[in-house]
Design an enzyme around this catalytic site. Structure first.
Site: not given
Ligand code: NAG
Length: 445
Positions: A256-258, A260-261
């Site tokens: 999810l981090y990726a 959102t980036k």
């Protein structure tokens, strides 16, 4: 007076003259009357109950321990009558911090200034004469003490760090009203790949909502600043083509981090297209160094090796080694400054686009992926301690097996040229680590 409004609204729903109130059969008050009035409770007691109930409501909604009520009250306060922390003295300090040493220097707002890269970038800008104002919400994702220590470091260089969230539109407006920023260095984010499984909302809050909130403030500013912001190598996700080049696909994020980036990169495109904001995204590749983030492997490996605790080394499902393109923070800072120096001006003003504006994306890596096993053996040598290693298969919770940057574009456009290899960089990290934790006996992290 304004604080009374919500309560008065509650009071609107009950009659102002209780004595004259004649309940009709459909009224909900009727039930209470039937149940209480005839036998034990005289009429006035019933109304005292209502009165007490609303007093309790009043206390509840004005209590600072209620987060929603607290927030709305704070923003109300900011817009109506600034608290002492946002008064004339505060504004003077904000302006002084943002003032460049020379006429040609930049005036930069650095978000996430108490973060790892944010701190180093702020110091780098200040050192060369630019004016820097920091902004950071000091959230508790990792040891706040470390963030505060970085803040002290910045303050010693004359950099003020405002405590606040990029989602606070009122605060952002105040900052942009006080200072005509030429550039925004947006480093604030919810970092970490695995933590997204515990707290997905935090990634949406900081990396998506927060970014939009910041871009809104930038778009309205007059003049609009140029923006440089931290994207991530994680956008390359499950790609197997190496090295990763900027033109490669970025539509299969592994965390999810990726995601959102990646969303941030698309949002940047939109704000560039509609409002003429000049925006440069930098895809960082595993940045490490002094004052680093405790949630990163090189950092907690160091901690665990020194404490004699077992460390887990990931391998891929086919027993391959996991590798990272570790990039030393000073090299990344040079890339960030190069991006600022080559950033063209935004073309819009006050929310209106006047022409096409610059939109760029660059890899900032080291081009030399190192297997995690090698990272550990370098640390063992530097710490003079043998690590207790356990090799396990990498769980499928967001990490990718390897990263490797193609930095040709950053080299040609920004003059980016990393010069620190992992051995040299870790030596500097360990030196810092021992002096920071060795002398202070920190146990809270
Ligand atoms: C690296 O990126 C450049 C464009 O910036 C491209 O021309 C080159 O082919 C890439 N190199 C490799 C090995 O993928």
């Amino acid at each position: 007076m304004t604080q009374l409004k919500p309560i008065l609204m509650h009071l609107d729903s009950i009659p102002s003259t209780p004595g004259k109130f004649k309940p009709d059969k459909s009224s909900p008050y009727n039930l209470y009357r039937l149940r209480f009035h005839p036998t034990l409770f005289p009429r006035f007691t019933l109304w005292s109950f209502f009165f007490i109930f609303f007093i309790v409501l009043l206390i509840f909604f004005s209590s600072p321990s209620n987060p929603t009520a607290g927030n709305s009250r704070r923003s109300l306060k900011n817009s109506l009558s600034p608290s002492p922390a946002l008064g004339p003295n505060w504004e003077r300090r904000v302006r002084a911090s943002a003032r460049p040493r020379s006429k040609t220097g930049f005036t930069v707002l650095v978000t996430g200034a108490a973060g790892f890269v944010g701190t180093h970038v702020s110091l780098g800008l200040k050192r060369r004469g630019d004016g820097v104002l920091g902004l950071d919400n000091f959230n508790q994702y990792y040891d706040v003490g470390l963030k505060k220590a970085r803040q002290s470091l910045l303050e010693r260089s004359g950099i003020m760090v405002v405590k606040g969230d990029i989602n606070d539109a009122v605060l952002l407006r105040k900052l942009f009203d006080a200072v005509a920023f030429t550039h925004v260095m947006h480093m604030a984010a919810q970092a970490g790949v695995r933590y997204a499984m515990q707290n997905p909302g935090s990634y949406v809050h900081s990396n998506i909502a927060g970014f939009v909130s910041l871009l809104e403030a930038c778009k309205m500013a007059n003049p609009q600043p140029s923006i440089v912001w931290a994207s991530s190598s994680s956008v390359y996700g499950l790609n197997s083509k190496v090295p990763f080049s900027e033109k490669d696909r970025t539509d299969q994020p592994a965390s999810l981090y990726a995601a959102t980036k990646k969303a941030g990169e698309e949002i940047a495109h939109t704000y560039n297209h509609i409002y003429g904001l000049s925006i440069t995204g930098l895809r960082f590749f595993t940045v490490y160094g002094p004052w680093g983030r405790p949630d990163m492997a090189y950092f907690f490996f160091t901690k665990d090796i020194l404490r004699g605790k077992e460390i887990k080394i990931f391998e891929t499902s086919d027993q391959g080694s996991v590798a990272r393109d570790f990039t030393y923070v000073d090299d990344v800072v040079k890339g960030c400054l190069g991006a600022l120096d080559t950033a063209k001006k935004s073309t819009g003003s006050g929310g209106k686009k006047k022409g096409a504006a610059q939109l760029r994306i660059f890899n900032l890596g080291n081009t030399k992926p190192v297997p995690v096993g090698r990272l550990v053996s370098i640390l063992e040598k530097l710490l003079k301690v043998k690590a207790k290693k356990k090799v396990i298969q990498m769980p499928r919770n967001g990490d990718v097996p390897f990263t490797h940057a193609n930095i040709t574009l950053a080299h040609t456009e920004l003059g980016y040229k990393p010069t620190t290899d992992l051995e040299m960089g870790l030596k500097k990290f360990v030196k810092w680590y021992v002096s920071y934790y060795g002398s202070k006996k920190k146990s809270s992290w």
